[in-house]
Design an enzyme around this catalytic site. Structure first.
Site, mmCIF file in Angstrom:
data_model
loop_
_atom_site.group_PDB
_atom_site.id
_atom_site.type_symbol
_atom_site.label_atom_id
_atom_site.label_comp_id
_atom_site.label_asym_id
_atom_site.label_seq_id
_atom_site.Cartn_x
_atom_site.Cartn_y
_atom_site.Cartn_z
ATOM 1 N N TYR A 32 0.851 -1.188 0.000
ATOM 2 C CA TYR A 32 0.000 0.000 0.000
ATOM 3 C C TYR A 32 0.893 1.245 0.000
ATOM 4 C CZ TYR A 32 -4.668 1.935 0.173
ATOM 5 O OH TYR A 32 -5.849 2.548 -0.169
ATOM 6 N N LEU A 33 1.740 1.298 -1.016
ATOM 7 C CA LEU A 33 2.822 2.288 -1.064
ATOM 8 C C LEU A 33 2.298 3.722 -1.091
ATOM 9 C CD1 LEU A 33 5.145 0.546 -3.701
ATOM 10 C CD2 LEU A 33 5.088 0.247 -1.212
ATOM 11 N N HIS A 34 2.891 4.555 -0.246
ATOM 12 C CA HIS A 34 2.596 5.982 -0.258
ATOM 13 C C HIS A 34 3.907 6.739 -0.495
ATOM 14 C CE1 HIS A 34 4.348 5.977 3.717
ATOM 15 N NE2 HIS A 34 3.474 5.072 4.123
ATOM 16 N N HIS A 37 7.105 5.606 1.250
ATOM 17 C CA HIS A 37 7.793 4.469 0.631
ATOM 18 C C HIS A 37 8.545 4.901 -0.633
ATOM 19 C CE1 HIS A 37 4.290 2.305 2.620
ATOM 20 N NE2 HIS A 37 5.341 1.757 3.194
#
Lengths: 287, 287
Positions: A32-34, A37
């Site tokens: 759940y890359l933001h 990251h």
């Protein structure tokens, strides 16, 4: 970009990359890359020949009453973002692949773990160091990238690498924030609208606490209490802790005579948020 | 042959060797090299481009009442033998180098450890896996060589490598024996003359136990009891244990329907000796 699900294919690839004299940067994530990251990936790209992103929601680091099932997942978007940001290899194992049978070994974390998040999350850092030990051995990184938002995790990984002599360099990266100051987190999507509006108060409280020190308040208990009052007046979230400790040793201090961390954890209805600020006795902020 | 005392010089050398595409064999020892060790070195020489011998009497694997101080040491002869047998690098660290500060992590061994030597040596295998985790990370071996005399150690290292995905292949090597059958051990020098004369009875008892199975005795309790009687009639040493377990899982069995280990530990005045025999349900001896 290669996407591997099996341990041996990643390990063999990593060995080949090392044999070619190339450096490997690892960015271990739970997906759940933001932007936080992505910043880790960018730093890894800048400093390494080959970047491995691992995506694994590690059940071992979740407590019984924690948000393992609520943890957000979006494989497709993660892979797209990884590709866009130049990741060379994504390691995307299943739980069965990482833990095919009950472990015969258990790692206990006996220092740096019984404060901050470790106090309210028994077993959490045991799960973290276990999966990292596996990931380090599978991905053979030269450098490992972690966000300073999880400052205690950085301190524990620092101890893991030093205690067991992993040939890995720890690279802590400064927290990425929303424009209103809220630290980026996969869990932010679980905030209600009202909670989201109140949540910038967390970082404001940290800055307020540091400002107290800058203005001459030396007593740690006073700083913590005033920071707590500041935060309680601005959000309905339930404060889990506000602590001020030496960093990275995470030991209690009465006055600020070395590098310290001021850290907050706060429970909202469906999300537990953490944030921190690290500063030296001269008042210089790091991380 | 290079002799290094510092971790970083060994780690850098190992990284260079790996970058050159060469394989590394490690022979981890506590020194006072005997033919058993030399056989491990020879096997490592046969199968690897570069052989590292580590010599470190690891205090973590000795109990409070055990023979840490009595453990024999002869650095000069060890280095001479290592050189003669073609070792490329000896890693000879001090205790201060290996444990410069209290560890923040502890590894517990929760399977394969509460039987045989593990039962009477609490903490022993914790010390073994801790030092091996460090040695694997320092020496970066392709293959790791261990004698089957410490069959439980082999089983625990097997679990260590599998649980944590170390990129290391475990190479168990058959026990080397004196002409009268006594397993070679650094501790044999601590036997009295009478004890030394009696000590071949240990291996004879193991062979006797296996012969009972070959002759049709299927009941594990009966085999253990008759082996005990056989041994007690032939030596004054105090039997610590005689056990027959599945191998390498080290679980209790009632009948022999898979690979098993018959193992003995015996306490003499100044030496604790161990020995074992591993055989399949078809009666084929291995290791």
């Amino acid at each position: 970009m290669e996407v591997f699900k099996q341990i041996t294919e990643v390990q063999q690839k990593a060995q080949q990359v090392k044999r070619d004299g190339k450096s490997i940067g690892i960015v271990p994530t739970m997906g759940y890359l933001h932007e936080g990251h992505l910043k880790l990936i960018q730093e890894a790209k800048n400093e390494n020949d080959f970047v491995i992103l691992s995506i694994f929601v590690n059940p071992l680091q979740f407590g019984e009453n924690e948000d393992l099932d609520a943890y957000p997942r979006d494989e497709e978007r993660d892979l797209q973002r990884a590709e866009e940001h130049g990741v060379d290899l994504v390691f995307f194992p299943t739980e069965q692949t990482m833990y095919p049978h009950p472990l015969s070994m258990e790692i206990s974390v006996i220092r740096r773990a019984d404060v901050l998040c470790g106090r309210s999350r028994p077993g959490h850092f045991e799960g973290v160091v276990t999966v990292l030990t596996k990931l380090f051995n599978i991905c053979l990184p030269t450098n490992a990238y972690f966000g300073m938002k999880d400052a205690q995790q950085v301190a524990v990984v620092d101890a893991l690498i030093k205690d067991f002599n992993f040939p890995v360099k720890l690279k802590p990266i400064a927290t990425v924030r929303e424009t209103d100051g809220l630290a980026k987190s996969s869990r932010n999507v679980n905030l209600t609208e009202v909670e989201r509006k109140e949540s910038p108060a967390i970082f404001e409280a940290l800055q307020y606490g540091k400002k107290l020190y800058d203005s001459g308040e030396c007593n740690v208990s006073n700083i913590i209490e005033k920071t707590r009052q500041f935060l309680e007046e601005r959000t309905h979230g339930k404060i889990d802790y506000i602590e001020l400790l030496s960093y990275p040793e995470l030991e209690n201090v009465k006055v600020i005579d070395r590098q310290v961390i001021l850290a907050i954890a706060i429970n909202y209805k469906r999300a537990r948020l953490i944030d921190n600020i690290v500063f030296s006795e001269a008042g210089v902020t790091t991380g």
